[in-house]
Design an enzyme around this catalytic site. Structure first.
Site, PDB file in Angstrom:
ATOM      1  N   HIS A 133      16.716 191.092  -4.185  1.00  0.00           N
ATOM      2  CA  HIS A 133      16.138 189.744  -4.102  1.00  0.00           C
ATOM      3  C   HIS A 133      16.073 189.073  -5.466  1.00  0.00           C
ATOM      4  O   HIS A 133      16.245 187.863  -5.580  1.00  0.00           O
ATOM      5  CB  HIS A 133      14.726 189.790  -3.507  1.00  0.00           C
ATOM      6  N   ARG A 154      23.041 193.811  -3.665  1.00  0.00           N
ATOM      7  CA  ARG A 154      21.905 193.166  -3.010  1.00  0.00           C
ATOM      8  C   ARG A 154      20.570 193.514  -3.659  1.00  0.00           C
ATOM      9  O   ARG A 154      20.193 194.691  -3.734  1.00  0.00           O
ATOM     10  CB  ARG A 154      21.881 193.559  -1.523  1.00  0.00           C
ATOM     11  N   TYR A 191      23.983 172.782  -1.314  1.00  0.00           N
ATOM     12  CA  TYR A 191      25.200 172.072  -0.907  1.00  0.00           C
ATOM     13  C   TYR A 191      24.984 170.572  -0.952  1.00  0.00           C
ATOM     14  O   TYR A 191      23.866 170.085  -1.128  1.00  0.00           O
ATOM     15  CB  TYR A 191      25.653 172.531   0.483  1.00  0.00           C
ATOM     16  N   ARG A 222      21.422 164.460  -6.744  1.00  0.00           N
ATOM     17  CA  ARG A 222      20.677 165.356  -5.845  1.00  0.00           C
ATOM     18  C   ARG A 222      21.179 166.793  -5.972  1.00  0.00           C
ATOM     19  O   ARG A 222      20.386 167.745  -5.944  1.00  0.00           O
ATOM     20  CB  ARG A 222      20.763 164.866  -4.395  1.00  0.00           C
ATOM     21  N   LYS A 281      18.356 170.903  -0.987  1.00  0.00           N
ATOM     22  CA  LYS A 281      19.443 170.907   0.003  1.00  0.00           C
ATOM     23  C   LYS A 281      20.072 172.300  -0.007  1.00  0.00           C
ATOM     24  O   LYS A 281      21.138 172.549  -0.579  1.00  0.00           O
ATOM     25  CB  LYS A 281      20.465 169.789  -0.285  1.00  0.00           C
TER      26      LYS A 281
HETATM   27  C1  LIG Z   1      17.254 167.813   6.827  1.00  0.00           C
HETATM   28  C2  LIG Z   1      17.996 166.576   6.440  1.00  0.00           C
HETATM   29  N1  LIG Z   1      17.301 165.451   6.187  1.00  0.00           N
HETATM   30  C3  LIG Z   1      17.911 164.308   5.847  1.00  0.00           C
HETATM   31  C4  LIG Z   1      19.302 164.238   5.751  1.00  0.00           C
HETATM   32  C5  LIG Z   1      19.958 162.923   5.383  1.00  0.00           C
HETATM   33  O1  LIG Z   1      20.461 163.004   4.067  1.00  0.00           O
HETATM   34  P1  LIG Z   1      21.689 162.082   3.624  1.00  0.00           P
HETATM   35  O2  LIG Z   1      21.281 160.659   3.907  1.00  0.00           O
HETATM   36  O3  LIG Z   1      21.838 162.338   2.174  1.00  0.00           O
HETATM   37  O4  LIG Z   1      22.873 162.509   4.427  1.00  0.00           O
HETATM   38  C6  LIG Z   1      20.065 165.377   5.989  1.00  0.00           C
HETATM   39  C7  LIG Z   1      21.527 165.340   5.879  1.00  0.00           C
HETATM   40  O5  LIG Z   1      22.227 166.230   6.210  1.00  0.00           O
HETATM   41  C8  LIG Z   1      19.394 166.578   6.334  1.00  0.00           C
HETATM   42  O6  LIG Z   1      20.087 167.713   6.571  1.00  0.00           O
END
Ligand SMILES: Cc1ncc(COP(=O)(O)O)c(C=O)c1O
Length: 298
Positions: free
Chosen positions: A114, A112, A37, A56, A159
């Site tokens: 893995h 389902r 996300y 990203r 992320k």
């Molecule tokens: C674990 C984590 N680290 C750092 C960040 C900061 O990232 P950003 O500056 O892109 O929001 C986030 C943002 O949600 C996060 O979830």
């Protein structure tokens, strides 16, 4: 069950609303947390650091082997349409509309197993919400944080929507009446549950290296460039727990917090116990970057 508002969103090609958007129970995002996300801030209807967020997203997708379902211009058009629809649906002018665009891509729907299925199309979900920046009181006084061991997995640079580790970490601070949980892995700073952490000592801003143990927040690059423009020294290196506890200033950064001073840690004051001079300069630099985005956008 919470009743969802009729706010605009996008799901798999359709513009719909949160109350009506539905996915399959066999979506791998639901079954495995198999997806990634992004959260992109929007000021005055203008996407902030959009290219960096897209870069990203592309990195996260590549790491989990999901093909990017859209080109950057298509993501942008989609986000801009939802930003306008949102402003209209809540009755605010585009100029006064600060929002957070949430983009989620999961591997898609399959029985389902893995093992990653080969013949599956990603699920694409995008919504936008009002931005809830820190309150005036939090800006003036700073915020409380607590510390904890980092028990999350070792791929924090992705992320990923598999956020149970972050949920459990954030709840530790919530239960203690604090705004973030600052974590350490083997005695060294990693990050907070949903923010990056910056340590200020003798006028230098220190952050941890951009490795697999932290998410490279989009504010990493921004803070570095504000420091460069303002003549503040900036260094990335491993930070032992003790250095954080003895810091002059501690600062959080994220899309919603922007930059935010931490003034108590585990109930003890950080430095002088109030937002410091370096925080004030980073905050001013951040607000100038926001203002510039609006100017650049015309
Ligand atoms: C674990 C984590 N680290 C750092 C960040 C900061 O990232 P950003 O500056 O892109 O929001 C986030 C943002 O949600 C996060 O979830």
């Amino acid at each position: 069950m919470t009743t969802l508002p009729k706010l605009p969103c996008f799901l798999n090609g359709d513009y719909t609303d949160l109350a009506n958007a539905k996915i399959s129970v066999m979506d791998r995002g639901f079954i495995f947390g198999d997806g990634v996300y992004e959260v992109v801030p929007v000021y005055g209807s203008r996407l902030f650091r959009f290219n960096e967020h897209m870069a990203r997203l592309e990195r996260s997708l590549a790491q989990v082997r999901i093909a990017n379902p859209m080109a950057r211009v298509e993501w942008q058009a989609l986000a801009e349409r939802l930003i306008a629809d949102y402003a209209q649906s809540v009755g605010i002018t585009p100029q006064s509309s600060d929002q957070l665009v949430y983009i989620q891509v999961t591997r898609g729907v399959a029985m389902r197993d893995h093992v990653m299925p080969s013949d599956v199309s990603p699920t694409v979900f995008v919504m936008t919400n009002a931005m809830k920046p820190p309150s005036a009181g939090q800006r003036e006084q700073g915020v409380a944080c607590v510390t904890a061991d980092d028990f999350r997995w070792e791929k924090a640079h992705i992320k990923s929507v598999s956020l149970l580790g972050s949920v459990l970490a954030r709840q530790i601070s919530f239960d203690a009446g604090a705004v973030e949980t600052i974590m350490f892995r083997h005695g060294y700073l990693s990050e907070a549950a949903a923010s990056n952490v910056w340590v200020v000592k003798n006028g230098t801003v220190f952050g941890v290296p951009k490795d697999n143990l932290v998410l490279e927040g989009i504010r990493y690059g921004l803070i570095e460039s504000i420091c460069r423009a303002q003549g503040i020294s900036f260094e990335l290196r491993r930070i032992p727990r003790q250095e954080l506890l003895e810091a002059d200033e501690v600062i959080l950064s994220s899309a919603t917090k922007e930059v935010l001073a931490v003034t108590t840690l585990d109930g003890k004051p950080v430095g002088a116990g109030r937002p410091g001079g370096v925080y004030q300069r980073l905050f001013a630099g951040y607000q100038a970057a926001i203002a510039q985005t609006k100017v650049d956008a015309g």
